[in-house]
Scaffold this motif. Structure first.
Motif, short mmCIF file in Angstrom:
data_model
loop_
_atom_site.label_atom_id
_atom_site.label_comp_id
_atom_site.label_asym_id
_atom_site.label_seq_id
_atom_site.Cartn_x
_atom_site.Cartn_y
_atom_site.Cartn_z
N GLY A 31 0.82 -1.21 0.00
CA GLY A 31 0.00 0.00 0.00
C GLY A 31 0.85 1.26 0.00
N LYS A 32 0.20 2.38 -0.26
CA LYS A 32 0.89 3.66 -0.33
C LYS A 32 0.80 4.38 1.01
N PRO A 33 1.95 4.74 1.60
CA PRO A 33 1.93 5.48 2.87
C PRO A 33 1.17 6.79 2.74
N SER A 34 0.41 7.11 3.78
CA SER A 34 -0.39 8.33 3.77
C SER A 34 -0.69 8.75 5.19
N LYS A 35 -0.72 10.05 5.42
CA LYS A 35 -1.07 10.58 6.74
C LYS A 35 -2.55 10.40 7.05
N LYS A 36 -3.30 9.97 6.05
CA LYS A 36 -4.74 9.72 6.24
C LYS A 36 -5.03 8.25 6.57
N LYS A 37 -3.98 7.41 6.49
CA LYS A 37 -4.16 5.99 6.74
C LYS A 37 -3.47 5.56 8.03
N VAL A 38 -3.92 4.43 8.56
CA VAL A 38 -3.27 3.81 9.73
C VAL A 38 -2.25 2.79 9.23
N LEU A 39 -1.08 2.82 9.81
CA LEU A 39 -0.01 1.87 9.49
C LEU A 39 -0.12 0.65 10.40
N ILE A 40 -0.20 -0.53 9.80
CA ILE A 40 -0.14 -1.78 10.55
C ILE A 40 1.26 -2.37 10.39
N ILE A 41 1.89 -2.71 11.50
CA ILE A 41 3.21 -3.35 11.49
C ILE A 41 3.09 -4.71 12.18
N SER A 42 3.60 -5.74 11.53
CA SER A 42 3.55 -7.07 12.14
C SER A 42 4.69 -7.91 11.58
N HIS A 43 4.79 -9.16 12.08
CA HIS A 43 5.78 -10.10 11.56
C HIS A 43 5.30 -11.52 11.86
N GLY A 44 5.88 -12.49 11.13
CA GLY A 44 5.51 -13.89 11.35
C GLY A 44 4.08 -14.20 10.98
N LYS A 45 3.47 -15.09 11.73
CA LYS A 45 2.09 -15.52 11.45
C LYS A 45 1.11 -14.36 11.51
N THR A 46 1.32 -13.45 12.45
CA THR A 46 0.38 -12.34 12.60
C THR A 46 0.43 -11.38 11.41
N SER A 47 1.49 -11.45 10.61
CA SER A 47 1.51 -10.67 9.37
C SER A 47 0.40 -11.11 8.43
N HIS A 48 0.06 -12.39 8.46
CA HIS A 48 -0.99 -12.89 7.58
C HIS A 48 -2.37 -12.41 8.03
N ILE A 49 -2.57 -12.31 9.33
CA ILE A 49 -3.81 -11.74 9.86
C ILE A 49 -3.89 -10.27 9.46
N SER A 50 -2.79 -9.56 9.61
CA SER A 50 -2.73 -8.14 9.29
C SER A 50 -2.91 -7.90 7.79
N PHE A 51 -2.35 -8.79 6.98
CA PHE A 51 -2.44 -8.65 5.53
C PHE A 51 -3.89 -8.74 5.06
N GLU A 52 -4.68 -9.61 5.70
CA GLU A 52 -6.10 -9.73 5.35
C GLU A 52 -6.83 -8.43 5.64
N ILE A 53 -6.49 -7.77 6.74
CA ILE A 53 -7.08 -6.46 7.07
C ILE A 53 -6.74 -5.46 5.97
N TYR A 103 -8.48 -0.04 15.50
CA TYR A 103 -8.56 1.01 14.48
C TYR A 103 -9.63 2.05 14.86
N LYS A 104 -10.76 1.57 15.35
CA LYS A 104 -11.88 2.47 15.69
C LYS A 104 -11.50 3.43 16.81
N LYS A 105 -10.55 3.02 17.65
CA LYS A 105 -10.16 3.86 18.79
C LYS A 105 -9.39 5.11 18.34
N PHE A 106 -8.88 5.11 17.12
CA PHE A 106 -8.19 6.31 16.62
C PHE A 106 -9.18 7.44 16.36
N PHE A 107 -10.46 7.10 16.28
CA PHE A 107 -11.47 8.10 15.90
C PHE A 107 -12.41 8.46 17.04
N LYS A 108 -12.07 8.02 18.27
CA LYS A 108 -12.89 8.35 19.43
C LYS A 108 -12.34 9.58 20.15
#
Length: 319
Positions: free
Chosen positions: A196-218, A314-319
């Motif tokens: 994806g393209k970095p943007s100040k309007k987007k949330v950055l997800i950082i992960s590694h290993g198996k949890t990268s696959h969960i994050s990739f689906e998001i 993610y939703k907590k960024f907008f509360k």
């Protein structure tokens, strides 16, 4: 041997550890200075190494500490050394030998650690490796890599053989698919994959290993909301990723480690050092030992290391 060479053809070997060992096997055919040590831990690909390189393969028995001492001796004789064992025992049981050998003596030993996170569910907390990342980060002078895709193995082996260095390499026990069809040497040397393209309007997800696959689906289902980094090298944190830590609306760190000392701690420390002020949310395991059974997927969902758990953060960024 011809039989062992056939073992490595096709898509038989999909476990990351097997693919990584296969790549070491190829290098051993050209370089008799490479040694492989195992603490009574097998793998399909290891059968070929054991049979074709009898002098360069050492079975150390159930003794991770002694294995590291042997590796230290070989490294002092200018050998390229790989040691291999289960993550919970290799990272914690042998941590003093890791410190006093490759750590204090600055020796280029590569530690192959299999079964990170809850990979050995339902064997219980003695077999989980939920502290290995934090523990190994405290050892000075090492590099830490976490493999999330089979395609990452060959270029990483190439990097290590070309310039041997003290490294701790983390493998999942489960078979994981590739996040990308092709991974370049540059991406391995950069230390991460960017989606994806970095943007100040987007949330950055950082992960590694198996949890990268969960994050990739998001990321795949919400490309307008997220961009994603699969972090291959987490120590030292890649220089090129520092800029990404500031180009976002906030950061979600997803990790199959305990809350203290995990990947989020690594990201927070680097943000603080660079004066990057960002909202950072953590999706990880709690500060408790896990005794429940039900399998790895059950436990991940129970502790909200899941699609819904990440979206809740993610939703907590907008509360």
């Amino acid at each position: 041997s011809k039989r062992n060479s056939k073992m490595f053809k096709g898509n038989i070997l999909m476990l990351q550890r097997d693919i990584f060992i296969r790549e070491i096997y190829k290098k051993m055919k050209k370089n008799n200075n490479i040694y492989f040590l195992s603490a009574d831990f097998g793998a399909q690909a290891l059968d070929a190494v054991r049979k074709d390189f009898k002098k360069n393969f050492i079975h150390c028995g159930i003794s991770e500490q002694a294995m590291l001492d042997m590796a230290t001796g070989l490294a002092l004789e200018k050998k390229i050394v790989f040691v291999y064992a289960m993550a919970p025992f290799l990272s914690l049981r042998a941590i003093e030998q890791i410190k006093c050998g490759p750590g204090l003596m600055r020796l280029p030993i590569s530690i192959l650690s299999v079964g990170i996170g809850l990979g050995y569910a339902d064997s219980g907390p003695t077999h989980y490796a939920n502290e290995d990342f934090a523990a190994m980060r405290t050892i000075l002078g090492n590099s830490i890599y976490t493999i999330s895709s089979p395609k990452q193995c060959a270029p990483l082996v190439e990097k290590i053989i070309k310039k041997p260095h003290f490294s701790y390499i983390r493998f999942d026990r489960d078979e994981l698919p590739n996040l990308k069809d092709k991974i370049t040497k540059k991406e391995i040397y950069d230390g991460f994959l960017l989606f994806g393209k970095p943007s100040k309007k987007k949330v950055l997800i950082i992960s590694h290993g198996k949890t990268s696959h969960i994050s990739f689906e998001i990321y795949k289902k919400n490309k307008s909301k997220f961009f994603f980094v699969d972090l291959i090298q987490s120590k030292p944190l890649p220089v090129k990723i520092i800029k990404l830590l500031s180009i976002n609306k906030g950061i979600i760190v997803v990790d199959e480690q305990n809350v203290y000392g995990g990947l989020a701690s690594c990201i927070l420390e680097n943000c603080a050092e660079k004066n990057i002020l960002k909202k950072i949310k953590t999706v990880c395991l709690p500060d408790k030992y896990i005794y429940e059974n039900g399998g790895r997927e059950f436990l991940l969902k129970k502790f909200k290391i899941s699609y819904n758990g990440i979206m809740d953060k993610y939703k907590k960024f907008f509360k």
